[in-house]
Design a protein around this motif. Structure first.
Motif, PDB file in Angstrom:
ATOM      1  N   VAL A  74      72.303 -26.531  17.450  1.00  0.00           N
ATOM      2  CA  VAL A  74      71.990 -25.106  17.370  1.00  0.00           C
ATOM      3  C   VAL A  74      71.727 -24.850  15.894  1.00  0.00           C
ATOM      4  O   VAL A  74      72.631 -24.983  15.070  1.00  0.00           O
ATOM      5  CB  VAL A  74      73.150 -24.228  17.881  1.00  0.00           C
ATOM      6  N   ALA A  75      70.504 -24.523  15.562  1.00  0.00           N
ATOM      7  CA  ALA A  75      70.103 -24.402  14.153  1.00  0.00           C
ATOM      8  C   ALA A  75      70.437 -23.019  13.589  1.00  0.00           C
ATOM      9  O   ALA A  75      69.587 -22.294  13.116  1.00  0.00           O
ATOM     10  CB  ALA A  75      68.628 -24.718  14.001  1.00  0.00           C
ATOM     11  N   ARG A  76      71.690 -22.685  13.637  1.00  0.00           N
ATOM     12  CA  ARG A  76      72.216 -21.462  13.014  1.00  0.00           C
ATOM     13  C   ARG A  76      73.399 -21.859  12.172  1.00  0.00           C
ATOM     14  O   ARG A  76      74.422 -22.259  12.735  1.00  0.00           O
ATOM     15  CB  ARG A  76      72.648 -20.463  14.084  1.00  0.00           C
ATOM     16  N   PRO A  77      73.300 -21.827  10.904  1.00  0.00           N
ATOM     17  CA  PRO A  77      72.127 -21.491  10.103  1.00  0.00           C
ATOM     18  C   PRO A  77      71.081 -22.612  10.166  1.00  0.00           C
ATOM     19  O   PRO A  77      71.354 -23.707  10.659  1.00  0.00           O
ATOM     20  CB  PRO A  77      72.672 -21.325   8.700  1.00  0.00           C
ATOM     21  N   ALA A  78      69.914 -22.336   9.619  1.00  0.00           N
ATOM     22  CA  ALA A  78      68.799 -23.271   9.687  1.00  0.00           C
ATOM     23  C   ALA A  78      69.122 -24.631   9.064  1.00  0.00           C
ATOM     24  O   ALA A  78      68.566 -25.642   9.481  1.00  0.00           O
ATOM     25  CB  ALA A  78      67.566 -22.663   9.011  1.00  0.00           C
ATOM     26  N   THR A  79      70.055 -24.670   8.143  1.00  0.00           N
ATOM     27  CA  THR A  79      70.420 -25.938   7.500  1.00  0.00           C
ATOM     28  C   THR A  79      71.047 -26.917   8.499  1.00  0.00           C
ATOM     29  O   THR A  79      71.049 -28.118   8.253  1.00  0.00           O
ATOM     30  CB  THR A  79      71.397 -25.707   6.327  1.00  0.00           C
ATOM     31  N   LYS A  80      71.541 -26.417   9.629  1.00  0.00           N
ATOM     32  CA  LYS A  80      72.095 -27.311  10.664  1.00  0.00           C
ATOM     33  C   LYS A  80      71.028 -28.239  11.224  1.00  0.00           C
ATOM     34  O   LYS A  80      71.348 -29.310  11.731  1.00  0.00           O
ATOM     35  CB  LYS A  80      72.706 -26.478  11.806  1.00  0.00           C
ATOM     36  N   LEU A  81      69.773 -27.849  11.114  1.00  0.00           N
ATOM     37  CA  LEU A  81      68.672 -28.680  11.611  1.00  0.00           C
ATOM     38  C   LEU A  81      68.638 -30.031  10.898  1.00  0.00           C
ATOM     39  O   LEU A  81      68.217 -31.034  11.470  1.00  0.00           O
ATOM     40  CB  LEU A  81      67.343 -27.942  11.441  1.00  0.00           C
ATOM     41  N   GLU A  82      69.115 -30.081   9.681  1.00  0.00           N
ATOM     42  CA  GLU A  82      69.155 -31.328   8.909  1.00  0.00           C
ATOM     43  C   GLU A  82      69.965 -32.411   9.608  1.00  0.00           C
ATOM     44  O   GLU A  82      69.738 -33.598   9.388  1.00  0.00           O
ATOM     45  CB  GLU A  82      69.694 -31.072   7.506  1.00  0.00           C
ATOM     46  N   GLU A  83      70.899 -32.032  10.468  1.00  0.00           N
ATOM     47  CA  GLU A  83      71.714 -32.992  11.201  1.00  0.00           C
ATOM     48  C   GLU A  83      70.871 -33.875  12.130  1.00  0.00           C
ATOM     49  O   GLU A  83      71.283 -34.962  12.480  1.00  0.00           O
ATOM     50  CB  GLU A  83      72.791 -32.277  12.010  1.00  0.00           C
ATOM     51  N   LEU A  84      69.696 -33.389  12.529  1.00  0.00           N
ATOM     52  CA  LEU A  84      68.833 -34.156  13.417  1.00  0.00           C
ATOM     53  C   LEU A  84      67.845 -35.043  12.665  1.00  0.00           C
ATOM     54  O   LEU A  84      67.244 -35.917  13.245  1.00  0.00           O
ATOM     55  CB  LEU A  84      68.024 -33.223  14.329  1.00  0.00           C
ATOM     56  N   LEU A  85      67.697 -34.797  11.385  1.00  0.00           N
ATOM     57  CA  LEU A  85      66.698 -35.561  10.608  1.00  0.00           C
ATOM     58  C   LEU A  85      67.234 -36.880  10.135  1.00  0.00           C
ATOM     59  O   LEU A  85      68.336 -37.185  10.060  1.00  0.00           O
ATOM     60  CB  LEU A  85      66.208 -34.716   9.428  1.00  0.00           C
TER      61      LEU A  85
END
Length: 85
Positions: A74-85
């Protein structure tokens, strides 16, 4: 997700990838949730009932949710998206 609603099976798969329970992706601050909860209190500990609520009212699903290679976040906050990269 509003026009092409996720099925219960799809949501179960997303929840497995997220390692979360249904109540953890439930938007409890939405007016709709507050209205539904006032009309008939929602048992947040009942995964089946919360999942059914999310299927019936996908607007209550926390977003955005990103999926990649069997993992999800869940990309909240958007920095959580880094976990998938």
């Amino acid at each position: 997700y509003l026009r092409d609603r996720p099925t219960e099976a799809e949501l179960r798969g997303v929840l497995r990838a997220l390692h979360l329970r249904p109540r953890e992706i439930l938007r409890t601050q939405e007016d709709l949730f507050e209205s539904l909860n006032r009309a008939a209190p929602i048992a947040l500990d009942d995964d089946a009932k919360v999942l059914a609520l999310l299927v019936a009212h996908p607007i209550l699903i926390e977003r955005p949710i990103f999926l990649k290679g069997g993992k999800a976040v869940v990309a909240r906050p958007a920095t959580k998206l880094e976990e998938l990269l």
